[in-house]
Design a protein around this motif. Sequence first.
Motif, PDB file in Angstrom:
ATOM      1  N   MET A   1     -20.769  17.747   6.507  1.00  0.00           N
ATOM      2  CA  MET A   1     -19.517  18.154   5.933  1.00  0.00           C
ATOM      3  C   MET A   1     -18.462  17.104   6.260  1.00  0.00           C
ATOM      4  SD  MET A   1     -17.441  21.562   6.844  1.00  0.00           S
ATOM      5  CE  MET A   1     -16.349  22.225   5.657  1.00  0.00           C
ATOM      6  N   ALA A   2     -17.795  16.613   5.275  1.00  0.00           N
ATOM      7  CA  ALA A   2     -16.772  15.588   5.467  1.00  0.00           C
ATOM      8  C   ALA A   2     -15.475  16.233   5.943  1.00  0.00           C
ATOM      9  CB  ALA A   2     -16.544  14.845   4.163  1.00  0.00           C
ATOM     10  N   SER A   3     -14.792  15.527   6.806  1.00  0.00           N
ATOM     11  CA  SER A   3     -13.490  16.018   7.233  1.00  0.00           C
ATOM     12  C   SER A   3     -12.494  14.877   7.164  1.00  0.00           C
ATOM     13  CB  SER A   3     -13.565  16.577   8.651  1.00  0.00           C
ATOM     14  OG  SER A   3     -13.889  15.552   9.561  1.00  0.00           O
ATOM     15  N   SER A   4     -11.267  15.204   6.855  1.00  0.00           N
ATOM     16  CA  SER A   4     -10.221  14.208   6.738  1.00  0.00           C
ATOM     17  C   SER A   4      -8.939  14.777   7.296  1.00  0.00           C
ATOM     18  CB  SER A   4      -9.983  13.822   5.277  1.00  0.00           C
ATOM     19  OG  SER A   4     -11.144  13.277   4.725  1.00  0.00           O
ATOM     20  N   THR A   5      -8.083  13.885   7.717  1.00  0.00           N
ATOM     21  CA  THR A   5      -6.767  14.265   8.174  1.00  0.00           C
ATOM     22  C   THR A   5      -5.765  13.408   7.445  1.00  0.00           C
ATOM     23  OG1 THR A   5      -7.616  14.785  10.355  1.00  0.00           O
ATOM     24  CG2 THR A   5      -5.248  14.438  10.170  1.00  0.00           C
ATOM     25  N   VAL A   6      -4.791  14.019   6.838  1.00  0.00           N
ATOM     26  CA  VAL A   6      -3.726  13.270   6.211  1.00  0.00           C
ATOM     27  C   VAL A   6      -2.555  13.294   7.169  1.00  0.00           C
ATOM     28  CG1 VAL A   6      -2.171  13.123   4.243  1.00  0.00           C
ATOM     29  CG2 VAL A   6      -4.527  13.893   3.903  1.00  0.00           C
ATOM     30  N   ILE A   7      -2.113  12.120   7.581  1.00  0.00           N
ATOM     31  CA  ILE A   7      -1.025  12.001   8.538  1.00  0.00           C
ATOM     32  C   ILE A   7       0.277  11.825   7.784  1.00  0.00           C
ATOM     33  CG2 ILE A   7      -0.047  10.615  10.406  1.00  0.00           C
ATOM     34  CD1 ILE A   7      -2.907   9.852  11.137  1.00  0.00           C
ATOM     35  N   SER A   8       1.215  12.695   8.037  1.00  0.00           N
ATOM     36  CA  SER A   8       2.512  12.575   7.401  1.00  0.00           C
ATOM     37  C   SER A   8       3.255  11.374   7.950  1.00  0.00           C
ATOM     38  CB  SER A   8       3.336  13.845   7.662  1.00  0.00           C
ATOM     39  OG  SER A   8       4.658  13.652   7.211  1.00  0.00           O
ATOM     40  N   THR A   9       3.854  10.630   7.067  1.00  0.00           N
ATOM     41  CA  THR A   9       4.651   9.479   7.482  1.00  0.00           C
ATOM     42  C   THR A   9       6.083   9.679   7.002  1.00  0.00           C
ATOM     43  OG1 THR A   9       3.950   8.271   5.519  1.00  0.00           O
ATOM     44  CG2 THR A   9       2.689   7.895   7.536  1.00  0.00           C
ATOM     45  N   GLU A  10       6.562  10.898   7.134  1.00  0.00           N
ATOM     46  CA  GLU A  10       7.905  11.228   6.677  1.00  0.00           C
ATOM     47  C   GLU A  10       8.920  10.265   7.288  1.00  0.00           C
ATOM     48  OE1 GLU A  10      10.983  14.966   6.895  1.00  0.00           O
ATOM     49  OE2 GLU A  10       8.846  15.330   7.097  1.00  0.00           O
ATOM     50  N   GLY A  11       9.740   9.703   6.453  1.00  0.00           N
ATOM     51  CA  GLY A  11      10.755   8.772   6.928  1.00  0.00           C
ATOM     52  C   GLY A  11      10.257   7.341   6.997  1.00  0.00           C
ATOM     53  N   GLN A  12       8.954   7.121   6.885  1.00  0.00           N
ATOM     54  CA  GLN A  12       8.419   5.766   6.916  1.00  0.00           C
ATOM     55  C   GLN A  12       8.293   5.257   5.490  1.00  0.00           C
ATOM     56  OE1 GLN A  12       4.832   5.409   9.169  1.00  0.00           O
ATOM     57  NE2 GLN A  12       5.682   6.397  10.955  1.00  0.00           N
ATOM     58  N   THR A  13       8.514   3.977   5.314  1.00  0.00           N
ATOM     59  CA  THR A  13       8.400   3.384   3.999  1.00  0.00           C
ATOM     60  C   THR A  13       7.554   2.132   4.072  1.00  0.00           C
ATOM     61  OG1 THR A  13      10.430   2.109   4.307  1.00  0.00           O
ATOM     62  CG2 THR A  13      10.658   4.264   3.255  1.00  0.00           C
ATOM     63  N   ASP A  14       7.043   1.730   2.921  1.00  0.00           N
ATOM     64  CA  ASP A  14       6.285   0.488   2.868  1.00  0.00           C
ATOM     65  C   ASP A  14       7.247  -0.681   2.666  1.00  0.00           C
ATOM     66  OD1 ASP A  14       7.024   0.553   0.195  1.00  0.00           O
ATOM     67  OD2 ASP A  14       5.021   0.973  -0.550  1.00  0.00           O
ATOM     68  N   ALA A  15       6.720  -1.885   2.518  1.00  0.00           N
ATOM     69  CA  ALA A  15       7.550  -3.079   2.395  1.00  0.00           C
ATOM     70  C   ALA A  15       8.469  -3.023   1.181  1.00  0.00           C
ATOM     71  CB  ALA A  15       6.662  -4.320   2.329  1.00  0.00           C
ATOM     72  N   ALA A  16       8.060  -2.311   0.140  1.00  0.00           N
ATOM     73  CA  ALA A  16       8.873  -2.211  -1.068  1.00  0.00           C
ATOM     74  C   ALA A  16       9.872  -1.065  -0.995  1.00  0.00           C
ATOM     75  CB  ALA A  16       7.969  -2.042  -2.282  1.00  0.00           C
ATOM     76  N   GLY A  17       9.902  -0.344   0.124  1.00  0.00           N
ATOM     77  CA  GLY A  17      10.846   0.758   0.289  1.00  0.00           C
ATOM     78  C   GLY A  17      10.335   2.100  -0.185  1.00  0.00           C
ATOM     79  N   GLY A  18       9.076   2.159  -0.665  1.00  0.00           N
ATOM     80  CA  GLY A  18       8.501   3.421  -1.118  1.00  0.00           C
ATOM     81  C   GLY A  18       7.794   4.147   0.009  1.00  0.00           C
ATOM     82  N   ALA A  19       7.341   5.353  -0.266  1.00  0.00           N
ATOM     83  CA  ALA A  19       6.628   6.150   0.732  1.00  0.00           C
ATOM     84  C   ALA A  19       5.280   5.519   1.061  1.00  0.00           C
ATOM     85  CB  ALA A  19       6.432   7.564   0.208  1.00  0.00           C
ATOM     86  N   HIS A  20       4.825   5.725   2.287  1.00  0.00           N
ATOM     87  CA  HIS A  20       3.535   5.198   2.738  1.00  0.00           C
ATOM     88  C   HIS A  20       2.751   6.326   3.393  1.00  0.00           C
ATOM     89  CE1 HIS A  20       0.732   2.054   3.960  1.00  0.00           C
ATOM     90  NE2 HIS A  20       0.586   2.736   5.078  1.00  0.00           N
ATOM     91  N   LEU A  21       1.503   6.528   2.975  1.00  0.00           N
ATOM     92  CA  LEU A  21       0.643   7.594   3.478  1.00  0.00           C
ATOM     93  C   LEU A  21      -0.522   6.983   4.238  1.00  0.00           C
ATOM     94  CD1 LEU A  21       0.002  10.685   3.344  1.00  0.00           C
ATOM     95  CD2 LEU A  21      -1.422  10.142   1.364  1.00  0.00           C
ATOM     96  N   ILE A  22      -0.829   7.524   5.422  1.00  0.00           N
ATOM     97  CA  ILE A  22      -1.993   7.102   6.199  1.00  0.00           C
ATOM     98  C   ILE A  22      -2.997   8.250   6.180  1.00  0.00           C
ATOM     99  CG2 ILE A  22      -2.863   6.415   8.461  1.00  0.00           C
ATOM    100  CD1 ILE A  22      -0.021   5.340   9.048  1.00  0.00           C
ATOM    101  N   VAL A  23      -4.189   7.972   5.689  1.00  0.00           N
ATOM    102  CA  VAL A  23      -5.265   8.967   5.623  1.00  0.00           C
ATOM    103  C   VAL A  23      -6.324   8.567   6.633  1.00  0.00           C
ATOM    104  CG1 VAL A  23      -7.018  10.060   4.185  1.00  0.00           C
ATOM    105  CG2 VAL A  23      -4.841   9.354   3.172  1.00  0.00           C
ATOM    106  N   VAL A  24      -6.634   9.464   7.568  1.00  0.00           N
ATOM    107  CA  VAL A  24      -7.682   9.232   8.558  1.00  0.00           C
ATOM    108  C   VAL A  24      -8.830  10.163   8.203  1.00  0.00           C
ATOM    109  CG1 VAL A  24      -8.285   9.276  11.001  1.00  0.00           C
ATOM    110  CG2 VAL A  24      -5.969   8.622  10.302  1.00  0.00           C
ATOM    111  N   SER A  25      -9.994   9.578   7.948  1.00  0.00           N
ATOM    112  CA  SER A  25     -11.139  10.333   7.457  1.00  0.00           C
ATOM    113  C   SER A  25     -12.400   9.885   8.170  1.00  0.00           C
ATOM    114  CB  SER A  25     -11.270  10.085   5.948  1.00  0.00           C
ATOM    115  OG  SER A  25     -12.370  10.771   5.419  1.00  0.00           O
ATOM    116  N   ASN A  26     -13.421  10.740   8.178  1.00  0.00           N
ATOM    117  CA  ASN A  26     -14.673  10.311   8.806  1.00  0.00           C
ATOM    118  C   ASN A  26     -15.345   9.207   7.993  1.00  0.00           C
ATOM    119  OD1 ASN A  26     -15.330  12.219   6.791  1.00  0.00           O
ATOM    120  ND2 ASN A  26     -17.256  12.714   7.793  1.00  0.00           N
ATOM    121  N   ARG A  27     -15.082   9.102   6.716  1.00  0.00           N
ATOM    122  CA  ARG A  27     -15.644   8.036   5.871  1.00  0.00           C
ATOM    123  C   ARG A  27     -14.528   7.383   5.063  1.00  0.00           C
ATOM    124  NH1 ARG A  27     -21.277   8.023   4.562  1.00  0.00           N
ATOM    125  NH2 ARG A  27     -20.695   6.117   3.496  1.00  0.00           N
ATOM    126  N   LEU A  28     -14.692   6.103   4.808  1.00  0.00           N
ATOM    127  CA  LEU A  28     -13.781   5.407   3.908  1.00  0.00           C
ATOM    128  C   LEU A  28     -14.061   5.859   2.482  1.00  0.00           C
ATOM    129  CD1 LEU A  28     -13.852   1.791   5.390  1.00  0.00           C
ATOM    130  CD2 LEU A  28     -11.942   3.401   5.431  1.00  0.00           C
TER     131      LEU A  28
END
Length: 107
Positions: A1-28
């Motif tokens: 069974m695959a499991s994943s965690t989506v980490i909130s990056t509220e307030g963090q932005t990427d280089a272009a100023g947009g939102a950035h999401l970090i997904v931590v998962s057992n598989r890419l």
Amino acid sequence: MASSTVISTEGQTDAAGGAHLIVVSNRLPVTLEQKGSDWSFKLSSGGLVSALSGLKREMSFTWVGWPGKDFGAEDRTKIDSLLQENSCSAVYLDDETAEQYYNGFAN
């Protein structure tokens, strides 16, 4: 069974100023393939991959997870470069650890 965690990056932005999401998962979200000394990948067809693919147009992602098998040091360098270009970061597990996790702990 695959499991994943989506980490909130509220307030963090990427280089272009947009939102950035970090997904931590057992598989890419990719399947790696080797042809000679070159590496390539194709997008996997998992549920989370499909669900998040639409968001890719609206925000940047970094996906962290296991690439699916153990690789030698030389291959890891090539794979890391390919994955980084595609917003992925590998967590390498040796074969014994992967076996104990997938066929022991996770089951």
